[in-house]
Design a protein around this motif. Sequence first.
Motif, short mmCIF file in Angstrom:
data_model
loop_
_atom_site.label_atom_id
_atom_site.label_comp_id
_atom_site.label_asym_id
_atom_site.label_seq_id
_atom_site.Cartn_x
_atom_site.Cartn_y
_atom_site.Cartn_z
N LYS A 148 7.90 -35.62 19.26
CA LYS A 148 9.12 -34.83 19.09
C LYS A 148 10.33 -35.69 18.73
O LYS A 148 11.33 -35.17 18.22
CB LYS A 148 9.41 -34.03 20.36
CG LYS A 148 8.34 -32.98 20.68
CD LYS A 148 8.69 -32.23 21.95
CE LYS A 148 7.62 -31.17 22.26
NZ LYS A 148 7.94 -30.42 23.51
N THR A 168 19.73 -41.12 20.20
CA THR A 168 19.30 -41.05 18.82
C THR A 168 20.46 -40.71 17.89
O THR A 168 21.50 -40.22 18.34
CB THR A 168 18.20 -39.99 18.62
OG1 THR A 168 18.79 -38.68 18.68
CG2 THR A 168 17.12 -40.11 19.67
N GLN A 171 19.28 -36.40 16.86
CA GLN A 171 18.60 -35.49 17.79
C GLN A 171 19.22 -35.52 19.18
O GLN A 171 18.63 -34.99 20.12
CB GLN A 171 17.12 -35.83 17.89
CG GLN A 171 16.30 -35.48 16.66
CD GLN A 171 14.82 -35.75 16.88
OE1 GLN A 171 14.38 -36.90 16.96
NE2 GLN A 171 14.03 -34.68 16.99
N GLY A 172 20.38 -36.10 19.32
CA GLY A 172 21.02 -36.15 20.63
C GLY A 172 20.37 -37.14 21.56
O GLY A 172 19.98 -38.25 21.15
N PHE A 174 17.36 -37.84 24.65
CA PHE A 174 16.13 -37.41 25.30
C PHE A 174 16.02 -38.09 26.67
O PHE A 174 16.40 -39.25 26.84
CB PHE A 174 14.90 -37.79 24.47
CG PHE A 174 14.75 -37.02 23.20
CD1 PHE A 174 14.02 -35.84 23.18
CD2 PHE A 174 15.33 -37.47 22.02
CE1 PHE A 174 13.87 -35.12 22.01
CE2 PHE A 174 15.19 -36.76 20.84
CZ PHE A 174 14.46 -35.58 20.83
N GLN A 185 15.14 -32.63 26.03
CA GLN A 185 16.11 -32.96 24.99
C GLN A 185 17.47 -32.35 25.29
O GLN A 185 17.57 -31.20 25.73
CB GLN A 185 15.62 -32.45 23.63
CG GLN A 185 16.55 -32.82 22.47
CD GLN A 185 16.07 -32.29 21.14
OE1 GLN A 185 15.14 -31.49 21.09
NE2 GLN A 185 16.70 -32.73 20.05
N TYR A 186 18.52 -33.13 25.05
CA TYR A 186 19.89 -32.66 25.06
C TYR A 186 20.38 -32.76 23.60
O TYR A 186 20.80 -33.83 23.15
CB TYR A 186 20.76 -33.53 25.97
CG TYR A 186 20.26 -33.61 27.40
CD1 TYR A 186 20.81 -32.80 28.40
CD2 TYR A 186 19.24 -34.49 27.76
CE1 TYR A 186 20.35 -32.87 29.71
CE2 TYR A 186 18.77 -34.57 29.07
CZ TYR A 186 19.34 -33.75 30.03
OH TYR A 186 18.89 -33.83 31.34
N PRO A 187 20.33 -31.67 22.83
CA PRO A 187 20.54 -31.75 21.38
C PRO A 187 21.92 -32.23 20.97
O PRO A 187 22.07 -32.85 19.90
CB PRO A 187 20.29 -30.31 20.91
CG PRO A 187 19.52 -29.67 22.01
CD PRO A 187 19.97 -30.32 23.27
N LYS A 189 24.53 -30.59 19.74
CA LYS A 189 24.79 -30.09 18.39
C LYS A 189 26.27 -30.17 18.02
O LYS A 189 26.61 -30.22 16.83
CB LYS A 189 24.30 -28.66 18.28
CG LYS A 189 22.77 -28.54 18.38
CD LYS A 189 22.33 -27.10 18.21
CE LYS A 189 20.81 -27.00 18.29
NZ LYS A 189 20.34 -25.59 18.14
N GLN A 192 26.63 -33.21 16.09
CA GLN A 192 25.53 -33.37 15.13
C GLN A 192 24.39 -34.23 15.68
O GLN A 192 23.62 -34.83 14.92
CB GLN A 192 26.03 -33.99 13.81
CG GLN A 192 26.99 -33.12 13.01
CD GLN A 192 28.41 -33.20 13.54
OE1 GLN A 192 28.94 -34.30 13.74
NE2 GLN A 192 29.04 -32.07 13.73
N GLY A 193 24.28 -34.26 16.99
CA GLY A 193 23.20 -35.01 17.62
C GLY A 193 23.30 -36.51 17.51
O GLY A 193 22.33 -37.22 17.80
#
Length: 477
Positions: A148, A168, A171-172, A174, A185-187, A189, A192-193
């Motif tokens: 993932k 990351t 993708q935020g 993990f 996961q903590y996205p 958003k 924008q991750g």
Amino acid sequence: MRKISTLMVSVLCMMMPVGAEAQVPTAFVSKGASDIQAQPHSVTQTNSGAQLAAIDPMVRSITMDNGLPSNAVRSVVQGSKGYMWFGTDNGLCRFDGYDVRTYYNPFTTVDQFVSALTACEEGLLVGCNNGAYLFSNATDQFQKLSDKITAPVLNFSLDGDQNVWISTSGQGVFRYNRTTHELHQYPMKNIQGKVKSTLVDANNQVWMLCNQGEASIYHLNKSTDQFEAFPLKGDATMFHGMAMLATPDGNVYVGTWENGLYKLNADGSAEQLISGTLSNAVHHIHQLYCNDNKSLLIASDDGLVQYDIQNRIWHMLSEVNNPSRSTSERFVYGIADDNEGGTWVSTYYGGVNYLPSTSFEERFHAYSARLGGLRGNVVGRFFEDQQHRIWIATDDAGLDCFNPQTNSFVSYPGKAAMGKYNVHALFADENNLWVGTYGNGVIRMNMATGAQQVFLTDGMASGGNAYCIYRDRKKRL
């Protein structure tokens, strides 16, 4: 402790005590030819074909000339087995004090860029452009943490609950549990991750640093399991953070892209300690490092900077000011200490630099019959007893005793009598020191009283000569 083999020398040089695990000698020696070996889950290469140039014992560097696959090294860390590990733009490298061995990740094919590196009990956490990996100590192979995670990994942090926090770019964050292997996961958003790094402080609290959006720092609310923006005051609201550090005393420091070094206070204020503009020394901070509460080491594009926390002063570790504590290049990206107290610095253009904890003069001392208190010059054996005294066997002056605590040769009961022997073997058990001689058999000396008993029998194959003394599992000598 390194094992010391038998040697005959005209002058005894004694190295002062250092760390127990790091296996890094004072000279880098190249051995053998290049060897490429493919394994089921990793590819390794020993880069030792080139002869190494003579290296100043106080200014050491490891580059492509010494076997690195790239001079761009983003991270450096010491593993649990004492090896030094380097994350380069072209693979993961292990340095054992002699050779550089490169491990290629089979999951990343052409792109061997290593973006993050952290040691853990199982081995190494390795960040790449396409995810996070564990390089296992047991197998020397790469294992993907999760399919993932596909974005570039910029940072790892370990907390007290067996979790790995993975930052990351896309993708935020993990949270990966090393025991249950669960992934959350903590996205993020809203930014924008894109997360620059995470930090676990002395209270096991988790912080997050980013340089996107309206907030620069986030704090994990463990009751809601959500990251919340940490409100900053004044000029620190948007300081474009690049690196965070929590010192053992609980303070949190932030290194920025252009605005220098800050100390983060509990009320949300951030105190600027070094101005990036005025100092002309801490532009583009990549890492902050501290192994005590006295000073910080700052890795930046301007080089390596040391900041004195108590006196609030800083200085550049330049070759002009201190050649033995300098780096060969600017653009410093990573910092790590080894078990001997030495500092390893990774750079973008100049490979890896090693800065020893002490100078050559401080680390080595010479002893001989004319210098330092040693009675003999022909030294054959060393033995450390339970009191950590070093017994030294010589051909020409018998037996000497050195006390590392006082850094001096000391007298002992029976010293005068032992001075007449040609000593070749040593062994201590509890209160006795067994001394093997040339021509006078084996002598048992009580270290407390100096009382001596000579063992010289017809059963000795070489008459009165004893070259080695060994005790087996049944305690037979």
